[in-house]
Write an enzyme that holds these catalytic residues in place. Structure first.
Site, mmCIF file in Angstrom:
data_model
loop_
_atom_site.group_PDB
_atom_site.id
_atom_site.type_symbol
_atom_site.label_atom_id
_atom_site.label_comp_id
_atom_site.label_asym_id
_atom_site.label_seq_id
_atom_site.Cartn_x
_atom_site.Cartn_y
_atom_site.Cartn_z
ATOM 1 N N LYS A 83 0.853 -1.186 0.000
ATOM 2 C CA LYS A 83 0.000 0.000 0.000
ATOM 3 C C LYS A 83 0.885 1.231 0.000
ATOM 4 C CE LYS A 83 -4.385 0.310 2.382
ATOM 5 N NZ LYS A 83 -4.995 0.250 3.715
HETATM 6 C C1 E4P Z 1 -8.211 0.441 4.206
HETATM 7 O O1 E4P Z 1 -7.596 0.149 3.234
HETATM 8 C C2 E4P Z 1 -8.294 1.820 4.729
HETATM 9 O O2 E4P Z 1 -7.076 2.188 5.293
HETATM 10 C C3 E4P Z 1 -9.429 1.879 5.721
HETATM 11 O O3 E4P Z 1 -10.593 1.356 5.109
HETATM 12 C C4 E4P Z 1 -9.693 3.267 6.272
HETATM 13 O O4 E4P Z 1 -10.847 3.237 7.065
HETATM 14 P P1 E4P Z 1 -11.217 4.393 8.102
HETATM 15 O O5 E4P Z 1 -11.535 5.631 7.344
HETATM 16 O O6 E4P Z 1 -12.406 3.862 8.840
HETATM 17 O O7 E4P Z 1 -10.006 4.577 8.986
#
Ligand code: E4P
Length: 217
Positions: A83
């Site tokens: 990522k």
């Molecule tokens: C996943 O890939 C993301 O980092 C995550 O869904 C972010 O979610 P949030 O906005 O609830 O922290």
């Protein structure tokens, strides 16, 4: 639509994997902190539970360090997806890692033009954050629709991974639009199974079945 678990809690991941409906996992630095465990240790364990893509996030801001982090994280297992943030350095890292056939998830996407850039950089996944957009009174699902349209216009192979999901309606809308993946917190994944009429109907059927005095086995 594929279902990824948005968690670094291996207990939750094991429980969801046992349903047979789990296609992958996404983690981020906040989820790693919440797990209370060491990054490499927890990612290694997740990769033993799940065969599908497991997203592991870099934390450097500059290209050279981000690339080294991505290369190191990718050695954990062949199903690790790196990522990277939706920045210039992130997209440079994306191109470099993709050249080595490493899966890349471009995260922190909040606009359709960002998603277009990520696709041009060869991202395996783009992660638009719908809940965080809703939080600031922007329509998160409208962004998913725009990205779907743009990717289909040019036949981009980058998969739309709907992130920051806050409720079952986000999952429903993502499926209606034709998003490729929804990454879902465990609590929301469990909510998807539930409907009060299912519980009520089951209770009534079992009550009547008991009255027949029969048994199937
Ligand atoms: C996943 O890939 C993301 O980092 C995550 O869904 C972010 O979610 P949030 O906005 O609830 O922290």
């Amino acid at each position: 639509m594929k279902f990824f678990a948005d968690t670094a809690d291996t207990g939750e991941i094991r429980e969801l994997a046992a349903t047979g409906l789990l296609d992958g996992v996404t983690t981020n630095p906040s989820l790693i902190k919440k797990s209370g465990r060491k990054l490499f240790e927890v990612l290694e364990e997740i990769c033993t539970i799940v065969d599908g893509p497991v997203s592991a996030e870099t934390v450097a801001l500059d290209y050279e360090t981000m690339l080294k982090e991505g290369q190191k994280l990718s050695k954990i297992s062949k199903n690790i997806a790196i990522k990277v943030p939706m920045t210039v350095a992130g997209l440079k890292t994306c191109k470099a890692l993709r050249a080595d056939r490493i899966m890349v998830n471009v995260t922190l996407c909040f606009s359709a033009t960002q998603a277009l850039l990520a696709a041009k950089a060869g991202a395996t996944y783009i992660s638009p954050f719908v809940g965080r957009l809703d939080d600031v009174s922007e329509d998160g699902m409208e962004l998913i629709g725009d990205i779907r349209l743009i990717y289909d216009n040019y036949n981009f192979q980058t998969q739309i991974l709907v992130a920051s999901i806050r409720n079952p309606l986000h999952v429903l809308e993502a499926a209606r639009i034709g998003a490729d993946v929804a990454t879902i917190p465990a609590a929301i994944m469990k909510q998807l199974f539930k409907h009060p009429l299912t519980d009520k109907g089951l209770e009534a059927f079992l009550k009547d079945w008991k009255k027949t005095g029969e048994s199937i086995l």
